[in-house]
Write a protein that holds these residues in place. Sequence first.
Motif, PDB file in Angstrom:
ATOM      1  N   GLU A 131      37.987 -12.118 -12.308  1.00 44.00           N
ATOM      2  CA  GLU A 131      38.705 -10.741 -12.699  1.00 44.00           C
ATOM      3  C   GLU A 131      38.233  -9.740 -11.500  1.00 44.00           C
ATOM      4  N   ALA A 132      36.976  -9.610 -11.214  1.00 45.08           N
ATOM      5  CA  ALA A 132      36.518  -8.607 -10.255  1.00 45.08           C
ATOM      6  C   ALA A 132      36.832  -8.719  -8.681  1.00 45.08           C
ATOM      7  N   VAL A 133      37.009 -10.034  -8.753  1.00 41.43           N
ATOM      8  CA  VAL A 133      37.545 -10.657  -7.249  1.00 41.43           C
ATOM      9  C   VAL A 133      39.157 -10.000  -7.106  1.00 41.43           C
ATOM     10  N   THR A 134      39.706 -10.616  -8.232  1.00 40.32           N
ATOM     11  CA  THR A 134      41.237 -10.254  -8.357  1.00 40.32           C
ATOM     12  C   THR A 134      41.461  -8.851  -8.066  1.00 40.32           C
ATOM     13  N   THR A 135      40.879  -8.026  -9.101  1.00 38.68           N
ATOM     14  CA  THR A 135      40.928  -6.540  -9.055  1.00 38.68           C
ATOM     15  C   THR A 135      40.647  -6.000  -7.507  1.00 38.68           C
ATOM     16  N   ALA A 136      39.461  -6.435  -7.059  1.00 42.20           N
ATOM     17  CA  ALA A 136      39.184  -5.910  -5.612  1.00 42.20           C
ATOM     18  C   ALA A 136      40.149  -6.178  -4.625  1.00 42.20           C
ATOM     19  N   ALA A 137      40.759  -7.637  -4.659  1.00 36.82           N
ATOM     20  CA  ALA A 137      41.882  -8.131  -3.844  1.00 36.82           C
ATOM     21  C   ALA A 137      42.931  -7.336  -3.788  1.00 36.82           C
ATOM     22  N   ASN A 138      43.281  -6.876  -5.212  1.00 36.85           N
ATOM     23  CA  ASN A 138      44.637  -6.036  -5.185  1.00 36.85           C
ATOM     24  C   ASN A 138      44.513  -4.708  -4.615  1.00 36.85           C
ATOM     25  N   ASP A 139      43.318  -4.187  -4.854  1.00 37.26           N
ATOM     26  CA  ASP A 139      42.987  -2.921  -4.329  1.00 37.26           C
ATOM     27  C   ASP A 139      42.689  -2.713  -2.768  1.00 37.26           C
ATOM     28  N   ALA A 140      42.432  -3.948  -2.426  1.00 38.24           N
ATOM     29  CA  ALA A 140      42.032  -3.802  -0.946  1.00 38.24           C
ATOM     30  C   ALA A 140      42.898  -3.556   0.108  1.00 38.24           C
ATOM     31  N   ASP A 141      42.620  -2.716   1.045  1.00 37.36           N
ATOM     32  CA  ASP A 141      43.502  -2.416   2.157  1.00 37.36           C
ATOM     33  C   ASP A 141      43.620  -3.497   3.184  1.00 37.36           C
ATOM     34  N   THR A 142      42.585  -4.091   3.244  1.00 33.16           N
ATOM     35  CA  THR A 142      42.635  -5.141   4.398  1.00 33.16           C
ATOM     36  C   THR A 142      42.330  -6.548   3.852  1.00 33.16           C
ATOM     37  N   LEU A 143      42.425  -7.495   4.362  1.00 29.77           N
ATOM     38  CA  LEU A 143      42.125  -8.923   3.884  1.00 29.77           C
ATOM     39  C   LEU A 143      40.394  -8.887   4.076  1.00 29.77           C
ATOM     40  N   ASP A 144      39.947  -8.378   5.013  1.00 30.07           N
ATOM     41  CA  ASP A 144      38.636  -8.226   5.202  1.00 30.07           C
ATOM     42  C   ASP A 144      37.591  -7.568   4.297  1.00 30.07           C
ATOM     43  N   GLN A 145      38.215  -6.578   3.983  1.00 32.94           N
ATOM     44  CA  GLN A 145      37.429  -5.692   2.610  1.00 32.94           C
ATOM     45  C   GLN A 145      37.576  -6.729   1.385  1.00 32.94           C
ATOM     46  N   ALA A 146      38.546  -7.509   1.036  1.00 28.18           N
ATOM     47  CA  ALA A 146      38.628  -8.392   0.068  1.00 28.18           C
ATOM     48  C   ALA A 146      37.670  -9.590   0.138  1.00 28.18           C
ATOM     49  N   LEU A 147      37.542  -9.919   1.142  1.00 29.34           N
ATOM     50  CA  LEU A 147      36.742 -11.194   1.758  1.00 29.34           C
ATOM     51  C   LEU A 147      35.210 -10.717   1.769  1.00 29.34           C
ATOM     52  N   GLN A 148      34.880  -9.582   1.926  1.00 32.74           N
ATOM     53  CA  GLN A 148      33.488  -8.923   1.824  1.00 32.74           C
ATOM     54  C   GLN A 148      33.147  -8.738   0.522  1.00 32.74           C
ATOM     55  N   PHE A 149      34.043  -8.258  -0.520  1.00 31.12           N
ATOM     56  CA  PHE A 149      33.483  -8.072  -1.974  1.00 31.12           C
ATOM     57  C   PHE A 149      33.357  -9.656  -2.412  1.00 31.12           C
ATOM     58  N   ALA A 150      34.307 -10.492  -2.089  1.00 37.78           N
ATOM     59  CA  ALA A 150      34.184 -11.707  -2.814  1.00 37.78           C
ATOM     60  C   ALA A 150      32.958 -12.581  -2.455  1.00 37.78           C
ATOM     61  N   ILE A 151      32.377 -12.469  -1.299  1.00 32.67           N
ATOM     62  CA  ILE A 151      31.384 -13.208  -0.902  1.00 32.67           C
ATOM     63  C   ILE A 151      30.083 -12.536  -1.876  1.00 32.67           C
ATOM     64  N   ASP A 152      29.975 -10.950  -1.722  1.00 30.19           N
ATOM     65  CA  ASP A 152      29.042 -10.466  -2.294  1.00 30.19           C
ATOM     66  C   ASP A 152      29.012 -10.713  -3.887  1.00 30.19           C
ATOM     67  N   GLU A 153      30.315 -10.747  -4.510  1.00 28.18           N
ATOM     68  CA  GLU A 153      30.351 -10.931  -5.924  1.00 28.18           C
ATOM     69  C   GLU A 153      29.991 -12.486  -6.168  1.00 28.18           C
ATOM     70  N   ILE A 154      30.305 -13.335  -5.430  1.00 27.61           N
ATOM     71  CA  ILE A 154      29.795 -14.934  -5.413  1.00 27.61           C
ATOM     72  C   ILE A 154      28.194 -15.174  -5.445  1.00 27.61           C
ATOM     73  N   CYS A 155      27.664 -14.188  -4.344  1.00 28.72           N
ATOM     74  CA  CYS A 155      26.241 -14.390  -4.191  1.00 28.72           C
ATOM     75  C   CYS A 155      25.478 -13.877  -5.338  1.00 28.72           C
ATOM     76  N   ARG A 156      25.804 -12.668  -5.834  1.00 23.65           N
ATOM     77  CA  ARG A 156      25.127 -12.134  -7.172  1.00 23.65           C
ATOM     78  C   ARG A 156      25.500 -13.050  -8.149  1.00 23.65           C
ATOM     79  N   TYR A 157      26.602 -13.626  -8.450  1.00 18.52           N
ATOM     80  CA  TYR A 157      26.774 -14.372  -9.472  1.00 18.52           C
ATOM     81  C   TYR A 157      25.665 -15.857  -9.402  1.00 18.52           C
ATOM     82  N   THR A 158      25.822 -16.480  -8.370  1.00 15.51           N
ATOM     83  CA  THR A 158      25.129 -17.563  -7.993  1.00 15.51           C
ATOM     84  C   THR A 158      23.642 -17.540  -8.004  1.00 15.51           C
ATOM     85  N   GLY A 159      23.277 -16.413  -7.179  1.00 13.50           N
ATOM     86  CA  GLY A 159      21.923 -16.163  -6.942  1.00 13.50           C
ATOM     87  C   GLY A 159      21.554 -16.693  -5.496  1.00 13.50           C
TER      88      GLY A 159
END
Length: 684
Positions: free
Chosen positions: A46-74
């Motif tokens: 849900e967090a990635v989806t929300t960030a993706a919808n709000d992102a101005d560029t694809l790179d912004q969405a990709l950066q958020f997704a990588i950070d979020e996955i690393c936080r989730y998985t450790g």
Amino acid sequence: MTIKPDAAAQAAELEKLTQSLVRERDARLQSDAATEGRLRQLQVLEAVTTAANDADTLDQALQFAIDEICRYTGWPLGHCFHVRKGAKPSVLVSSGIWHGANRPEFSAFRCMSGDPQFLAEQDLPGRVLKEAAPVWIVNLGADRDALRADIARSVGIRAAIAFPVMSGGDVVAVLEFFSVRILSLDDHLLRLMSLMRQIGTRLGRVAERAQALRRLAHDASHDALTGLPNRNLFLQQLDLALQRQWDDENAHFAVLFIDLDRFKIVNDSLGHLAGDRMIIQVAARLRNALRPDHPAAPSSADTLRVDGVSPSYTLARMGGDEFTVLLSDIDDVGEAVRIAERIQAAMALPFLIRDQEIYAGASTGIVFGDVGHTLADEVLRDADLALYRAKSMGESRYEVFDRSMRKGAVSRLAVETALRHALKNNEFVLHYQPIIELQAGTIVGVEALVRWQRGPDELVYPGDFIDVAEDTGLILHIGMWVLREACRQMHQWHRQFPRAKPLTISVNISPRQFVQPNLVDQIKQIVAETGIDPNTLRLEITESVTMGDVERTIRILSQLREIGVRFSVDDFGTGYSSLSYLHRFPLDVLKIDRSFVMRMNEDHERLQIVQTIMTLARNLGIEVVAEGTETEMQVDHLRNIGCDFGQGFFFSRALAPETVTDLLYVPHHVLKTAFVNSLQTAQN
């Protein structure tokens, strides 16, 4: 007797109960853990989806997704590769999107991943690109295909997972993550892979949205048919060129305004699809002519500047058959002229449309950026004025703008306005120039020539208004009036002066008239209304009209020939006639252009052209009329080489209808040049 439970049995039963309770507890804990894990995954998604919808560029969405996955998985390290589609095959390019790469222990790994020499296609990201699905390496040290395995082990990385970002069925990016622990291939890993796939889908929608926005932006600034910049983008580039010139007076530029000479004939006769195909071919030729390595481009020996740098350019389609070129970084107008010459050479070659060779040609207006313009529209206006001058001087020419053209434009606008009033007030009149049979010296016909009676004492000749009428479309109304009035007058002369071989009337049909879809019906209607014998009507068309669309020309001429109308090719020898087509046209007369006749006694080459036309006409069974006969020597020469008819000032200028009537009362054997001249003097 009372039986007591066996102690051992009781103990066993208690143990069994305890184990059952423990299993239930573990199951509840596992269920709760699984539920909590699924909930956490949903939160990440849900967090990635929300960030993706709000992102101005694809790179912004990709950066958020990588950070979020690393936080989730450790996992300590995450990275993104972009897929570059321009190459064949697609190429993976390291992006600046990382998580954890600033940690000192990972610096060497980051350097290798971002090295342009690193072949990511042969490593983990390449497998994801090829399979378009998540890929994992549970033990990186045991994977012989991993190019970064050695450096990964040296920095403590033990496992890796990567998954694709999909857009429209294609991989647009690959996200990779690295763990310091060896992974277990268990349910948790499989659920994680499912989460990765869902995240890749969500991010892919961002890519699709970004691509759609790019496409919209491109479509808004480019021509849909040719892919060239459109008018809006061209004006933006021209504004920038003006700004550069304001900042640096040596930053010169030039604009070329290009217009096809006979495109309307092709478009109206062959249809818009054929016209579109021709425009695509034109765009390709223009691109080729503007290439710095074009064969006609200046060599280093005659380069236009010291450093030999070719000017940069913007080629645009303004609409229809109009194109513009912005040449930047040029030193003088000579560079623009040379490029215009290359363009004209490219346009002079025939176009192959529906298995037909079509000649179009192009006219070009040039404006050099030192005239003191302040707005882009002003530059285009002056380039258009130069283009108009080029077209008025003849087809396939170029002209360089000078300030006197602006005065001409004001005058042209005044002429257009006055022409509209002239049509409304019936200010046009016809004069008739006799056509003489050279051997007998008798009048066999006349050509109708329009005049504009602008005032009681002001007679305006066609050279001063026909071009404006043609450009504005007023020629359609003027041309039909001329045809109707000429036919009416000739029918009257036929009744007044009956002959065994009736007089003929020749009427010019303009290129714009000829492409009208109802031309045949209009002519048939005029013939019926005026009562003229159609066998005495000769319609004069130019070579450019005949070659615009050969099949349509043949069809129209044949349809009118069926009712008796005859045809002449006017100004023969000055256009682009193809002799391979000429014999297919149902023609009756070739009219030799006056430029050949007037100088044939002094110019041997022109005489040879006249003799060649005579030979061609005899072989095709076609009569010949020599225009521009002004001297007795010319007439004698034409008569000696077997020319049938002559037309020119030696015999008579164009006469008012009443003067022609007086002339027709004279017996044929009395008709002399001096008598005709006396009639003209009296008329004037």
